[in-house]
Write a protein that holds these residues in place. Structure first.
Motif, mmCIF file in Angstrom:
data_model
loop_
_atom_site.group_PDB
_atom_site.id
_atom_site.type_symbol
_atom_site.label_atom_id
_atom_site.label_comp_id
_atom_site.label_asym_id
_atom_site.label_seq_id
_atom_site.Cartn_x
_atom_site.Cartn_y
_atom_site.Cartn_z
ATOM 1 N N VAL A 235 -38.469 42.487 -2.676
ATOM 2 C CA VAL A 235 -37.232 42.020 -2.041
ATOM 3 C C VAL A 235 -37.175 42.454 -0.582
ATOM 4 O O VAL A 235 -36.825 41.665 0.305
ATOM 5 C CB VAL A 235 -35.995 42.547 -2.806
ATOM 6 N N VAL A 236 -37.525 43.722 -0.326
ATOM 7 C CA VAL A 236 -37.486 44.238 1.047
ATOM 8 C C VAL A 236 -38.477 43.494 1.936
ATOM 9 O O VAL A 236 -38.171 43.143 3.084
ATOM 10 C CB VAL A 236 -37.772 45.751 1.063
ATOM 11 N N LYS A 237 -39.656 43.221 1.404
ATOM 12 C CA LYS A 237 -40.657 42.498 2.190
ATOM 13 C C LYS A 237 -40.221 41.063 2.469
ATOM 14 O O LYS A 237 -40.446 40.530 3.567
ATOM 15 C CB LYS A 237 -41.998 42.493 1.464
ATOM 16 N N ALA A 238 -39.588 40.428 1.472
ATOM 17 C CA ALA A 238 -39.218 39.019 1.616
ATOM 18 C C ALA A 238 -37.900 38.816 2.352
ATOM 19 O O ALA A 238 -37.762 37.877 3.155
ATOM 20 C CB ALA A 238 -39.136 38.369 0.233
ATOM 21 N N TYR A 239 -36.929 39.678 2.086
ATOM 22 C CA TYR A 239 -35.580 39.443 2.607
ATOM 23 C C TYR A 239 -35.045 40.554 3.493
ATOM 24 O O TYR A 239 -33.969 40.402 4.085
ATOM 25 C CB TYR A 239 -34.604 39.244 1.436
ATOM 26 N N GLY A 240 -35.748 41.669 3.567
ATOM 27 C CA GLY A 240 -35.255 42.772 4.386
ATOM 28 C C GLY A 240 -35.216 42.411 5.858
ATOM 29 O O GLY A 240 -36.108 41.746 6.377
ATOM 30 N N ARG A 241 -34.160 42.834 6.527
ATOM 31 C CA ARG A 241 -34.003 42.579 7.955
ATOM 32 C C ARG A 241 -33.592 43.869 8.651
ATOM 33 O O ARG A 241 -32.909 44.702 8.069
ATOM 34 C CB ARG A 241 -32.932 41.514 8.218
ATOM 35 N N ALA A 242 -34.027 44.011 9.884
ATOM 36 C CA ALA A 242 -33.654 45.178 10.691
ATOM 37 C C ALA A 242 -33.111 44.694 12.029
ATOM 38 O O ALA A 242 -33.416 45.241 13.079
ATOM 39 C CB ALA A 242 -34.847 46.101 10.886
ATOM 40 N N ASP A 243 -32.271 43.643 11.961
ATOM 41 C CA ASP A 243 -31.756 43.011 13.178
ATOM 42 C C ASP A 243 -30.370 43.486 13.569
ATOM 43 O O ASP A 243 -29.940 43.257 14.697
ATOM 44 C CB ASP A 243 -31.730 41.489 13.000
ATOM 45 N N SER A 244 -29.642 44.104 12.625
ATOM 46 C CA SER A 244 -28.278 44.544 12.904
ATOM 47 C C SER A 244 -28.090 45.959 12.388
ATOM 48 O O SER A 244 -28.828 46.414 11.505
ATOM 49 C CB SER A 244 -27.271 43.614 12.234
ATOM 50 N N PRO A 245 -27.077 46.671 12.896
ATOM 51 C CA PRO A 245 -26.813 48.036 12.414
ATOM 52 C C PRO A 245 -26.570 48.092 10.908
ATOM 53 O O PRO A 245 -27.032 49.032 10.244
ATOM 54 C CB PRO A 245 -25.563 48.448 13.196
ATOM 55 N N ASP A 246 -25.855 47.101 10.365
ATOM 56 C CA ASP A 246 -25.581 47.088 8.926
ATOM 57 C C ASP A 246 -26.872 46.949 8.118
ATOM 58 O O ASP A 246 -27.072 47.635 7.108
ATOM 59 C CB ASP A 246 -24.627 45.943 8.561
ATOM 60 N N GLN A 247 -27.746 46.064 8.551
ATOM 61 C CA GLN A 247 -29.006 45.864 7.841
ATOM 62 C C GLN A 247 -29.871 47.119 7.896
ATOM 63 O O GLN A 247 -30.470 47.527 6.888
ATOM 64 C CB GLN A 247 -29.764 44.688 8.465
ATOM 65 N N ILE A 248 -29.929 47.736 9.060
ATOM 66 C CA ILE A 248 -30.735 48.948 9.227
ATOM 67 C C ILE A 248 -30.185 50.078 8.365
ATOM 68 O O ILE A 248 -30.940 50.812 7.709
ATOM 69 C CB ILE A 248 -30.773 49.360 10.718
ATOM 70 N N ALA A 249 -28.852 50.220 8.341
ATOM 71 C CA ALA A 249 -28.228 51.273 7.534
ATOM 72 C C ALA A 249 -28.475 51.051 6.045
ATOM 73 O O ALA A 249 -28.739 52.012 5.301
ATOM 74 C CB ALA A 249 -26.729 51.334 7.822
ATOM 75 N N GLN A 250 -28.396 49.800 5.603
ATOM 76 C CA GLN A 250 -28.649 49.499 4.188
ATOM 77 C C GLN A 250 -30.090 49.825 3.816
ATOM 78 O O GLN A 250 -30.361 50.350 2.724
ATOM 79 C CB GLN A 250 -28.355 48.025 3.899
ATOM 80 N N LEU A 251 -31.006 49.530 4.696
ATOM 81 C CA LEU A 251 -32.410 49.852 4.447
ATOM 82 C C LEU A 251 -32.610 51.363 4.332
ATOM 83 O O LEU A 251 -33.338 51.837 3.449
ATOM 84 C CB LEU A 251 -33.292 49.289 5.564
ATOM 85 N N ASP A 252 -31.959 52.120 5.211
ATOM 86 C CA ASP A 252 -32.075 53.575 5.151
ATOM 87 C C ASP A 252 -31.488 54.122 3.853
ATOM 88 O O ASP A 252 -32.057 55.045 3.241
ATOM 89 C CB ASP A 252 -31.369 54.213 6.355
ATOM 90 N N ASP A 253 -30.364 53.564 3.425
ATOM 91 C CA ASP A 253 -29.765 53.989 2.157
ATOM 92 C C ASP A 253 -30.732 53.730 0.997
ATOM 93 O O ASP A 253 -30.858 54.549 0.084
ATOM 94 C CB ASP A 253 -28.455 53.229 1.900
ATOM 95 N N LEU A 254 -31.387 52.595 1.065
ATOM 96 C CA LEU A 254 -32.342 52.235 0.013
ATOM 97 C C LEU A 254 -33.521 53.210 -0.011
ATOM 98 O O LEU A 254 -33.961 53.659 -1.076
ATOM 99 C CB LEU A 254 -32.836 50.809 0.225
ATOM 100 N N ALA A 255 -34.027 53.543 1.159
ATOM 101 C CA ALA A 255 -35.148 54.490 1.232
ATOM 102 C C ALA A 255 -34.731 55.864 0.718
ATOM 103 O O ALA A 255 -35.495 56.531 0.006
ATOM 104 C CB ALA A 255 -35.651 54.596 2.672
ATOM 105 N N ASP A 256 -33.526 56.289 1.063
ATOM 106 C CA ASP A 256 -33.045 57.610 0.637
ATOM 107 C C ASP A 256 -32.957 57.702 -0.882
ATOM 108 O O ASP A 256 -33.407 58.686 -1.487
ATOM 109 C CB ASP A 256 -31.678 57.899 1.257
#
Length: 319
Positions: A235-256
């Motif tokens: 999912v992260v590879k296909a749909y993950g985005r790092a274009d906005s603060p919200d997207q970046i924060a959600q990705l960090d939460d997922l990694a944590d």
């Protein structure tokens, strides 16, 4: 001035840089911040550091003995190169993602540590001689500097890398437990027999039938962990985005939260070995199930954000 004196000063300066990189928090970086510019600058500073490590090592590898003045210049050049690496690292703002920033910090730390080790190796070895230890230390700096090319370029790639690493750990734990659970296998079969008793004296090295029933459920949970990480990574590879603060924060939460899966799987696996405490096993299983639930919840949010961004992108192209 004694020849080694500049190296002693250099070692102290490098240790101070290392402490700042480990403990300090980057500011908001340069404005406006551009990732391509950052990566170009970081790559250049790593390259220069590798070159300076080579010069320093060669200067103390053969006669004639380097003069104190030349040693001072070499030390200054190494220090400037390391300061440049640390400075560029501090360009990277928090807003680009804590997962990405941690990976860059770890790479920066490894370079500084490598240079400290090389300096200490030269200080501890006879001058005008190239020891095996010095060769290894020099190679260590080269290797640390070369890894900049393999670092993830944004937070989406950084989180994907983190998930892949977690998946690898879970796969290993699952395979080890599956091997131990082969039908009829004693998990402690490699323990030598007791010379006096003629057998392994501790009968608690065997699973009971009740244990095996619980193990079956736990193995299913471990397999679910592997499947969950594999799906989330996709999912992260296909749909993950790092274009906005919200997207970046959600990705960090997922990694944590994903980083909690592998230690939770390890704790569960360790508690499954005999003598089994069934209460401890159930508690560890419940903990792992809770972590997996959080991962799926955050992934769902990330998927929604990614889809919304993709839709907006398509609309903007059409207009």
């Amino acid at each position: 001035m004694e020849v080694r004196e500049p190296l002693l000063v250099l070692r102290g300066a490098l240790r101070a840089v290392l402490a700042r990189v480990r403990e300090g928090e980057p500011g908001e970086g340069r404005e406006p911040f551009e990732l391509p510019v950052f990566w170009d600058a970081l790559g250049q500073t790593f390259k220069v550091t590798s070159q300076e490590a080579t010069k320093l090592s060669l200067a103390f590898s053969r006669p004639p003995l380097t003069s104190a003045e030349d040693c001072q210049k070499l030390s200054d050049d190494v220090q400037n190169a390391i300061l440049a690496v640390a400075t560029v690292y501090y360009w990277l703002p928090k807003g680009q993602g804590t997962t990405l920033r941690k990976m860059v910090r770890d790479a920066t730390t490894e370079v500084v540590q490598g240079m400290i080790q090389l300096t200490e190796t030269i200080l501890s070895a006879p001058l005008e001689s190239l020891s095996q230890k010095q060769l290894v230390s020099t190679g260590g700096v080269w290797e640390a500097c070369e890894q900049v090319s393999s670092l993830p370029r944004d937070n989406q790639a950084a989180v994907a890398s983190t998930l892949a690493a977690c998946l690898g750990v879970v796969k290993d734990a699952l395979e080890e437990m599956e091997h131990a659970l082969v039908e009829g296998q004693d998990p402690y079969s490699d323990i030598m027999e007791d010379e006096e008793l003629g057998f392994r004296g501790n009968r608690d090295t065997y699973w009971s039938e009740a244990d095996r029933k619980l193990l079956s459920s736990c193995m299913g949970l471990m397999k679910a962990s592997k499947a969950c990480l594999k799906k989330v990574l996709g999912v992260v590879k296909a749909y993950g985005r790092a274009d906005s603060p919200d997207q970046i924060a959600q990705l960090d939460d997922l990694a944590d939260i994903a980083n909690e899966i592998s230690p939770s799987v390890d704790e569960l696996a360790l508690s499954m070995y005999p003598p089994m405490n069934q209460l401890a096993v159930r508690l560890n299983a419940a903990k792992l199930a809770s972590v997996l639930k959080k991962v799926l919840e955050i992934t769902r949010c990330q998927l929604v954000l990614g889809c919304v961004a993709a839709i907006k992108s398509e609309k903007s192209k059409k207009t």
